[in-house]
Design a protein around this motif. Structure first.
Motif, short mmCIF file in Angstrom:
data_model
loop_
_atom_site.label_atom_id
_atom_site.label_comp_id
_atom_site.label_asym_id
_atom_site.label_seq_id
_atom_site.Cartn_x
_atom_site.Cartn_y
_atom_site.Cartn_z
N ALA A 38 12.74 5.01 46.14
CA ALA A 38 13.76 3.87 45.76
C ALA A 38 14.10 2.72 47.07
O ALA A 38 13.98 2.10 46.36
N LEU A 39 13.26 2.85 48.45
CA LEU A 39 13.23 2.42 49.54
C LEU A 39 12.30 1.73 49.03
O LEU A 39 11.99 0.30 49.75
N PRO A 79 -2.27 12.48 47.04
CA PRO A 79 -1.30 14.32 46.05
C PRO A 79 -0.04 13.68 45.35
O PRO A 79 0.45 12.94 45.60
N LEU A 80 -0.31 14.38 43.91
CA LEU A 80 1.36 14.16 43.29
C LEU A 80 1.66 14.95 43.84
O LEU A 80 1.48 15.36 44.41
N GLY A 81 3.23 14.32 44.05
CA GLY A 81 3.91 15.67 44.31
C GLY A 81 4.82 14.78 45.90
O GLY A 81 5.99 14.93 45.97
N VAL A 82 3.36 13.65 46.22
CA VAL A 82 4.23 13.86 47.14
C VAL A 82 5.12 12.74 47.81
O VAL A 82 6.54 12.81 48.41
N LEU A 83 5.46 11.79 46.37
CA LEU A 83 6.35 10.92 46.29
C LEU A 83 7.94 10.90 45.91
O LEU A 83 7.46 11.67 44.94
N ASP A 84 8.75 11.20 47.23
CA ASP A 84 9.69 10.96 46.33
C ASP A 84 11.12 10.62 45.98
O ASP A 84 11.00 9.12 46.07
N ARG A 85 12.59 10.91 45.74
CA ARG A 85 12.95 9.97 44.93
C ARG A 85 13.34 8.42 45.71
O ARG A 85 13.25 7.31 45.69
N GLN A 86 13.70 9.61 46.86
CA GLN A 86 14.71 8.56 48.10
C GLN A 86 13.27 7.50 48.82
O GLN A 86 13.40 6.63 49.13
N LEU A 135 20.50 -1.09 51.97
CA LEU A 135 19.80 -0.16 51.62
C LEU A 135 19.21 1.27 52.32
O LEU A 135 19.40 2.97 52.01
N LEU A 136 19.62 1.51 53.95
CA LEU A 136 19.73 2.66 53.96
C LEU A 136 20.51 3.65 54.63
O LEU A 136 20.93 4.20 53.52
N ARG A 137 22.05 3.08 54.51
CA ARG A 137 23.05 3.20 53.90
C ARG A 137 23.15 3.80 52.43
O ARG A 137 23.65 5.04 52.19
#
Length: 349
Positions: free
Chosen positions: A160-161, A150-157, A62-64
């Protein structure tokens, strides 16, 4: 220590499975983004030596997939937690466990927060924030925590993890596996809602499951270490290894008995319980047990506790074993995972 800089470490348990790893990474990231304390460095620490990362095949996969190189990670043998604590610079957040092992008892007073999905075995002081909820994955509790921020802290990477971890822990949200709760389902839906391009559930679950169960390149010693828990009694130490092949395949490994003996001797274990899990073509789990010890009393105690257990009943059927020092069973109750068996063993020890 030289610069007298505070360090806030987020650390999972010693098994350092995917849930512990991702919970530590995501929680440290969240704290670094939202903490009012600008002086502290927020560091996720994987609670294994770097050399053991290769055993965590689903984690490396998953990290890869998410473009996170091993060189970006920090491992337990690369940071002096005792030295930081002694200097008064350590704060510790525990994820996916809430009791430090005996060797780390001195670090207990540095613990400021706990997120765990097991029943609490001990109370924490008033200064420690505790979240202990019976959900399928600790990553669910981390997702909830980030979602409240806060909104916006969560990114896609990060999403996905967390998404992959909850799906693997909760067996693709299958009620039949007995692990998923409505909160796990809600968190998966929340992550998919915020990031509609996350891979389909079946795709990511099957890829992670295949990676987790791919032990083709491992020695017996690595298989035993891959997913290992250790319980200590007054004078006895019992290792409990999850083994990702069926029992017949495991028993046919060359020099298995010698490997079991060497493994226990080298680490000071009085005995070992190997809990195998494999899946048929309908994705239904099958569990079998092998109790190994040269110490006849311990072997008898463990076997009796497992045979007579009622919460839960394991519904064991003895199987023929090739060696007197090894007792083998088919486990009729396939829903009784290691997490449910550990309290039975702890009481027996």
């Amino acid at each position: 220590i030289q610069h007298h800089r505070e360090v806030h470490v987020v650390m999972g348990n010693e098994a350092c499975d995917l849930d512990s790893t991702v919970s530590a990474l995501a929680m440290a990231y969240f704290l670094a983004k939202t903490s009012p304390s600008p002086r502290a460095a927020f560091i996720p620490v994987l609670n294994i030596p770097r050399a053991d990362l290769a055993l965590r095949t689903e984690t490396t996969f998953l990290l890869r997939e998410q473009g996170i190189p091993a060189s970006a990670l920090l491992f337990r043998d690369e940071i002096d937690l005792g030295g930081l604590h002694h200097a008064g610079l350590l704060s510790l957040t525990l994820v996916d466990h809430h009791v430090l092992p005996g060797a780390d008892a001195a670090l207990e007073e540095a613990v400021v927060e706990v997120l765990d999905h097991r029943p609490l075995e001990r109370d924490r002081g008033a200064g420690c924030q505790v979240t202990a909820e019976p959900v399928g994955s600790c990553a669910t509790l981390v997702t909830e925590r980030i979602a409240q921020g806060p909104l916006g802290v969560l990114d896609r990477q990060t999403a996905a993890l967390l998404h992959g971890t909850i799906l693997l822990d909760c067996v693709n949200l299958s009620p039949a596996a007995g692990k998923v709760t409505p909160r796990d389902v809600a968190c998966v839906a929340l992550l998919e809602d915020r990031f509609p391009d996350l891979p389909p559930r079946d795709t990511i679950f099957e890829a992670l499951q295949a990676a987790k169960f791919d032990v083709s390149g491992l020695t017996t010693e690595q298989m035993l270490r891959k997913d290992l828990k250790v319980l200590s009694g007054d004078e006895l130490v019992l290792a409990i290894s999850a083994i990702y092949v069926d029992l017949d395949t495991f028993l046919q490994r060359p020099a298995l008995l010698q490997d079991l003996d060497t493994f226990c001797q080298a680490r000071g274990y009085t005995g070992l319980l190997a809990m195998t899990i494999s899946f048929n073509q309908h994705k239904e789990p099958s569990r079998q047990l092998a109790v190994y010890s040269q110490h006849e009393t311990l072997r008898g105690t463990v076997c009796q506790a497992l045979e007579e257990a009622t919460t839960p009943a394991l519904n064991l059927q003895p199987l023929p074993s090739p060696w007197p020092s090894l007792a083998t069973y088919a486990q009729g109750n396939a829903l009784a995972s290691r997490k449910k068996v550990l309290p039975i063993l702890r009481a027996a020890l």
